[in-house]
Design a protein around this motif. Structure first.
Motif, PDB file in Angstrom:
ATOM      1  N   ARG A   1      17.865  30.029 -20.687  1.00  0.00           N
ATOM      2  CA  ARG A   1      18.000  28.971 -19.671  1.00  0.00           C
ATOM      3  C   ARG A   1      18.162  29.576 -18.278  1.00  0.00           C
ATOM      4  O   ARG A   1      17.627  29.053 -17.301  1.00  0.00           O
ATOM      5  N   LEU A   2      18.903  30.692 -18.188  1.00  0.00           N
ATOM      6  CA  LEU A   2      19.060  31.362 -16.895  1.00  0.00           C
ATOM      7  C   LEU A   2      17.715  31.888 -16.401  1.00  0.00           C
ATOM      8  O   LEU A   2      17.362  31.720 -15.237  1.00  0.00           O
TER       9      LEU A   2
ATOM     10  N   ARG B   1      12.304  28.811 -11.745  1.00  0.00           N
ATOM     11  CA  ARG B   1      12.092  27.544 -11.040  1.00  0.00           C
ATOM     12  C   ARG B   1      12.636  27.554  -9.610  1.00  0.00           C
ATOM     13  O   ARG B   1      12.327  26.655  -8.834  1.00  0.00           O
ATOM     14  N   LEU B   2      13.453  28.539  -9.272  1.00  0.00           N
ATOM     15  CA  LEU B   2      13.993  28.590  -7.911  1.00  0.00           C
ATOM     16  C   LEU B   2      12.871  28.827  -6.910  1.00  0.00           C
ATOM     17  O   LEU B   2      11.935  29.572  -7.188  1.00  0.00           O
ATOM     18  N   PRO B   3      12.987  28.214  -5.730  1.00  0.00           N
ATOM     19  CA  PRO B   3      12.042  28.562  -4.667  1.00  0.00           C
ATOM     20  C   PRO B   3      12.139  30.069  -4.376  1.00  0.00           C
ATOM     21  O   PRO B   3      13.192  30.683  -4.560  1.00  0.00           O
ATOM     22  N   HIS B   4      11.051  30.637  -3.926  1.00  0.00           N
ATOM     23  CA  HIS B   4      10.937  32.090  -3.731  1.00  0.00           C
ATOM     24  C   HIS B   4      12.111  32.665  -2.930  1.00  0.00           C
ATOM     25  O   HIS B   4      12.720  33.655  -3.341  1.00  0.00           O
ATOM     26  N   MET B   5      12.424  32.074  -1.791  1.00  0.00           N
ATOM     27  CA  MET B   5      13.478  32.621  -0.920  1.00  0.00           C
ATOM     28  C   MET B   5      14.839  32.553  -1.611  1.00  0.00           C
ATOM     29  O   MET B   5      15.620  33.505  -1.551  1.00  0.00           O
ATOM     30  N   GLN B   6      15.127  31.447  -2.310  1.00  0.00           N
ATOM     31  CA  GLN B   6      16.400  31.334  -3.012  1.00  0.00           C
ATOM     32  C   GLN B   6      16.506  32.389  -4.112  1.00  0.00           C
ATOM     33  O   GLN B   6      17.552  33.009  -4.289  1.00  0.00           O
ATOM     34  N   ARG B   7      15.412  32.625  -4.836  1.00  0.00           N
ATOM     35  CA  ARG B   7      15.422  33.618  -5.907  1.00  0.00           C
ATOM     36  C   ARG B   7      15.664  35.010  -5.325  1.00  0.00           C
ATOM     37  O   ARG B   7      16.477  35.773  -5.832  1.00  0.00           O
ATOM     38  N   GLU B   8      14.961  35.353  -4.238  1.00  0.00           N
ATOM     39  CA  GLU B   8      15.139  36.678  -3.652  1.00  0.00           C
ATOM     40  C   GLU B   8      16.552  36.878  -3.125  1.00  0.00           C
ATOM     41  O   GLU B   8      17.166  37.915  -3.346  1.00  0.00           O
ATOM     42  N   VAL B   9      17.081  35.876  -2.425  1.00  0.00           N
ATOM     43  CA  VAL B   9      18.443  35.976  -1.900  1.00  0.00           C
ATOM     44  C   VAL B   9      19.427  36.116  -3.057  1.00  0.00           C
ATOM     45  O   VAL B   9      20.329  36.965  -3.027  1.00  0.00           O
TER      46      VAL B   9
ATOM     47  N   HIS C   1      23.784  29.809  -1.932  1.00  0.00           N
ATOM     48  CA  HIS C   1      24.591  28.730  -2.503  1.00  0.00           C
ATOM     49  C   HIS C   1      23.715  27.665  -3.166  1.00  0.00           C
ATOM     50  O   HIS C   1      24.084  27.128  -4.220  1.00  0.00           O
ATOM     51  N   HIS C   2      22.557  27.377  -2.592  1.00  0.00           N
ATOM     52  CA  HIS C   2      21.632  26.444  -3.255  1.00  0.00           C
ATOM     53  C   HIS C   2      21.139  27.029  -4.578  1.00  0.00           C
ATOM     54  O   HIS C   2      21.020  26.308  -5.575  1.00  0.00           O
ATOM     55  N   ALA C   3      20.852  28.329  -4.595  1.00  0.00           N
ATOM     56  CA  ALA C   3      20.393  28.977  -5.826  1.00  0.00           C
ATOM     57  C   ALA C   3      21.471  28.910  -6.897  1.00  0.00           C
ATOM     58  O   ALA C   3      21.189  28.574  -8.058  1.00  0.00           O
ATOM     59  N   VAL C   4      22.709  29.203  -6.516  1.00  0.00           N
ATOM     60  CA  VAL C   4      23.812  29.157  -7.489  1.00  0.00           C
ATOM     61  C   VAL C   4      23.977  27.743  -8.038  1.00  0.00           C
ATOM     62  O   VAL C   4      24.127  27.550  -9.254  1.00  0.00           O
TER      63      VAL C   4
END
Length: 183
Positions: A127-128, A134-142, A172-175
């Protein structure tokens, strides 16, 4: 003729870069030894296939060494290297248009213990992995730079060409999204 000074493993990255620019190949070897594993983890976490990671690490170091004259020391060498690695990964994704998989380190996987706990951990890992994909590219990289590499927001901002505040918001959005995918 005096023998060359030995390279100390404690030499700073800046000293190693200067030594390499002066023709000392051992300095380049030390930089690769010092930063190669972290770069490989970053690339694998960013979606590189396991079979491609070594090639991408090599391509990243080749690009970095070709452009080392442009490194001004405004961020850590590792941060600069991870930025180049992110660009190499983007280029590879454009070239191959492959499915991105985010493998977790083998160190995180338990090979023993309660079979129920092992099954639950495997399900959570899946699931992780899906949540990361599914995270947007910038959120995943951050997220990967912060959680996996332990970089500070200022370093992340320098690596990704954004502000520390924006990096903090992306993290924080990614988390939040990852927590939702794990529930």
């Amino acid at each position: 003729m005096a023998s060359p000074q030995p390279l100390a493993a404690s030499s700073s990255d800046a000293a190693l870069i200067a030594a390499w620019q002066a023709g000392d190949e051992r300095a380049a070897t030390e930089l690769v030894r010092r930063h190669g594993r972290a770069l490989a983890r970053f690339l694998a976490g960013g979606g590189a296939r396991e079979a491609d990671v070594d090639d991408l690490v090599q391509e990243t170091f080749i690009r970095a060494f070709r452009a080392v004259g442009k490194f001004r020391g405004q961020c850590q060498f590792r941060t600069w290297l991870l930025t180049i690695g992110g660009n190499v990964l983007k280029d590879a994704a454009r070239r191959f248009r492959q499915v991105r998989v985010v493998p977790l380190d083998d160190e995180l996987r338990s090979r023993d213990g309660d079979p129920h706990e092992t099954a639950v951990a495997g399900e959570t890992e899946g699931r992780l992995r899906e949540g990361l994909e599914r995270l947007p590219h910038m959120q995943r990289e951050v997220f990967l730079l912060r959680a996996q590499q332990g970089l500070e927001y200022e370093e992340i901002a320098a690596a990704l060409g954004t502000s520390p505040g924006a990096a903090r918001v992306h993290y924080h959005h990614a988390v939040r999204r990852l927590k939702e995918s794990l529930q």
